[in-house]
Design an enzyme around this catalytic site. Structure first.
Site, short mmCIF file in Angstrom:
data_model
loop_
_atom_site.label_atom_id
_atom_site.label_comp_id
_atom_site.label_asym_id
_atom_site.label_seq_id
_atom_site.Cartn_x
_atom_site.Cartn_y
_atom_site.Cartn_z
N LYS A 1 0.84 -1.22 0.00
CA LYS A 1 0.00 0.00 0.00
C LYS A 1 0.87 1.26 0.00
O LYS A 1 0.50 2.25 -0.62
CB LYS A 1 -0.94 0.02 1.21
CG LYS A 1 -1.97 -1.10 1.20
CD LYS A 1 -3.30 -0.68 0.65
CE LYS A 1 -4.16 -1.90 0.38
NZ LYS A 1 -5.40 -1.78 -0.22
N LYS B 1 -3.81 -11.04 -7.45
CA LYS B 1 -5.09 -11.39 -6.82
C LYS B 1 -6.16 -10.41 -7.26
O LYS B 1 -5.85 -9.24 -7.57
CB LYS B 1 -4.95 -11.42 -5.29
CG LYS B 1 -4.97 -10.07 -4.63
CD LYS B 1 -5.42 -10.13 -3.17
CE LYS B 1 -5.67 -8.71 -2.69
NZ LYS B 1 -6.62 -8.50 -1.67
N LYS C 1 -9.80 -4.54 -6.07
CA LYS C 1 -10.39 -3.30 -6.62
C LYS C 1 -9.32 -2.39 -7.19
O LYS C 1 -9.46 -1.84 -8.27
CB LYS C 1 -11.14 -2.56 -5.51
CG LYS C 1 -12.56 -2.98 -5.34
CD LYS C 1 -13.08 -2.61 -3.97
CE LYS C 1 -12.77 -3.69 -2.96
NZ LYS C 1 -13.16 -3.46 -1.59
N1 AQP Z 1 -8.76 -11.96 -4.47
C1 AQP Z 1 -9.19 -12.42 -3.29
N2 AQP Z 1 -9.28 -13.74 -3.07
C2 AQP Z 1 -9.70 -14.22 -1.89
N3 AQP Z 1 -10.11 -13.42 -0.85
C3 AQP Z 1 -10.05 -12.09 -1.03
N4 AQP Z 1 -10.36 -11.05 -0.22
C4 AQP Z 1 -10.11 -9.89 -0.88
N5 AQP Z 1 -9.65 -10.15 -2.11
C5 AQP Z 1 -9.59 -11.51 -2.24
C6 AQP Z 1 -10.90 -11.19 1.12
O1 AQP Z 1 -12.09 -10.43 1.19
C7 AQP Z 1 -12.27 -9.93 2.52
C8 AQP Z 1 -12.54 -8.44 2.48
O2 AQP Z 1 -11.32 -7.80 2.18
P1 AQP Z 1 -11.03 -6.29 2.19
O3 AQP Z 1 -12.04 -5.48 2.85
O4 AQP Z 1 -9.61 -6.14 2.65
O5 AQP Z 1 -11.17 -6.11 0.71
P2 AQP Z 1 -10.15 -5.37 -0.05
O6 AQP Z 1 -8.75 -5.75 0.36
O7 AQP Z 1 -10.58 -3.97 0.04
O8 AQP Z 1 -10.38 -5.93 -1.44
P3 AQP Z 1 -9.44 -5.54 -2.51
O9 AQP Z 1 -10.23 -5.58 -3.74
O10 AQP Z 1 -8.22 -6.42 -2.42
O11 AQP Z 1 -9.08 -4.01 -2.17
P4 AQP Z 1 -7.73 -3.28 -2.35
O12 AQP Z 1 -7.47 -3.30 -3.81
O13 AQP Z 1 -8.02 -1.91 -1.83
O14 AQP Z 1 -6.71 -4.02 -1.55
C9 AQP Z 1 -10.99 -10.26 3.28
O15 AQP Z 1 -11.23 -11.40 4.08
C10 AQP Z 1 -10.00 -10.56 2.20
O16 AQP Z 1 -9.01 -11.46 2.63
#
Ligand code: AQP
Length: 330
Positions: free
Chosen positions: A111, A191, A194
């Site tokens: 990040k 992975k 978003k």
């Molecule tokens: N690709 C993934 N595969 C499996 N599990 C996933 N999670 C997130 N991406 C994957 C799981 O979803 C839950 C919510 O996670 P979060 O609130 O941390 O979601 P996030 O990180 O905002 O999702 P993004 O899309 O990965 O956001 P950015 O891009 O901002 O980092 C968690 O249990 C997470 O493990």
């Protein structure tokens, strides 16, 4: 009943990585545990965001979770910032956390590389807040995707350190992974996330999903329709495993790929059909809930009050153990 805690950021639409990697599991687990699910807005503000959009984003996430099957009248679904104890306990944990440990966290490194102009203390402190989220309810089970396992390990360390310094207070929680803890993005490179813009959104229509899916890479060895492929090398096959039942999965999809019996486009269409069988009802329920969000909102208020009471008890215990509770009288 054992205590389960998990959280999710109110950052836009859920994607199928969140859903199959985590949320679908929460839906079944909520009946087996005392379940706390937090929409973690205090985590979301560690990166640039638009304050005017935050209330809508929180509501959207709550409604999406309810549409997926999280029952806010049974499960303690709540908004993190409505329970001040989380931030309170974070400060306490800050004082027993070595700086170096936070600097080594993978998510912090990722990040801070992504948000070079805004490497704030909150971004570094993110895992400590997460530890407070879990431990304030004495959470024992933390169902997450693979990306969060390091933070759960860190939480165990915080609990151990606190217990050693101030006496036995917190349990050592465990991460609970699904069979698909890391769902790759449509690009097949990272992975699904978003911020990487490689997602299939949970509320997207068939047409929207197909527009992305039809151009997504498959097994690179399948150049022509007649080339046999290796399902294990194909990202779309990994998606099939999430929604395609047997014997269709091994016979039509895997065998069809290996023998060039089906082409990549047919294979993707089959996945689309099976995916939409799972997503259509969620989108429908979301529409119904969004038209009348009052009931969910009321449940959220009641849940926040319960969480404040539960959190308050832990804060009191922590204060007593740390010598912060006022015992002298005037
Ligand atoms: N690709 C993934 N595969 C499996 N599990 C996933 N999670 C997130 N991406 C994957 C799981 O979803 C839950 C919510 O996670 P979060 O609130 O941390 O979601 P996030 O990180 O905002 O999702 P993004 O899309 O990965 O956001 P950015 O891009 O901002 O980092 C968690 O249990 C997470 O493990």
């Amino acid at each position: 009943m054992k205590v389960l805690f998990t959280g999710i950021q109110p950052t836009g639409l859920l994607h199928i990585g969140n859903y199959f990697g985590a949320v679908r599991n929460w839906v079944s687990l909520q009946h087996q545990y005392r379940t706390y699910i937090s929409v973690v807005d205090l985590h979301a503000i560690t990166i640039q965001y638009e304050p005017r959009e935050m209330p809508g984003a929180v509501q959207e996430m709550v409604l999406q979770l309810a549409a997926c099957g999280i029952d806010p009248e049974k499960t303690l679904l709540f908004v993190q910032s409505e329970v001040p104890g989380h931030a309170d306990l974070t400060w306490t944990f800050n004082t027993i956390t070595p700086l170096g440990e936070l600097e080594r966290m993978t998510q912090f490194k990722d990040k801070s590389a992504q948000h070079r102009k805004n490497v704030n203390v909150g971004l570094l402190d993110y895992p400590v807040l997460q530890a407070a989220d879990i431990l304030i309810y004495k959470g024992e089970v933390v169902p997450v995707g693979e990306d969060q396992v390091q933070h759960v390990e860190f939480t165990r360390e915080v609990a151990r350190r606190f217990n050693a310094r101030y006496g036995d207070t917190f349990p050592e929680c465990e991460a609970l992974l699904t069979a698909s803890p890391r769902i790759m993005g449509l690009d097949g490179q990272a992975k699904m996330s978003k911020s990487k813009d490689n997602t299939i959104g949970l509320l997207e229509t068939r047409e929207e999903v197909w527009a992305k899916l039809s151009v997504a890479p498959t097994d690179p060895a399948r150049v022509r329709r007649s080339d046999p492929g290796t399902p294990e090398k194909c990202n779309i096959y990994s998606y099939h495993k999430l929604v395609t039942p047997e014997p269709q999965l091994s016979q039509t999809v895997a065998q069809g790929c290996r023998t060039a019996g089906i082409g990549c486009i047919d294979c993707k269409k089959l996945f689309l059909d099976n995916l939409m069988k799972e997503l259509d009802p969620i989108r429908e329920r979301y529409g119904q809930l969004a038209a009348r969000p009052e009931k969910v909102r009321e449940a959220l208020d009641a849940n926040a009050a319960t969480c404040r009471a539960d959190a308050g008890r832990t804060i009191l215990e922590v204060k007593e153990k740390m010598g912060l509770a006022r015992t002298w009288k005037i």
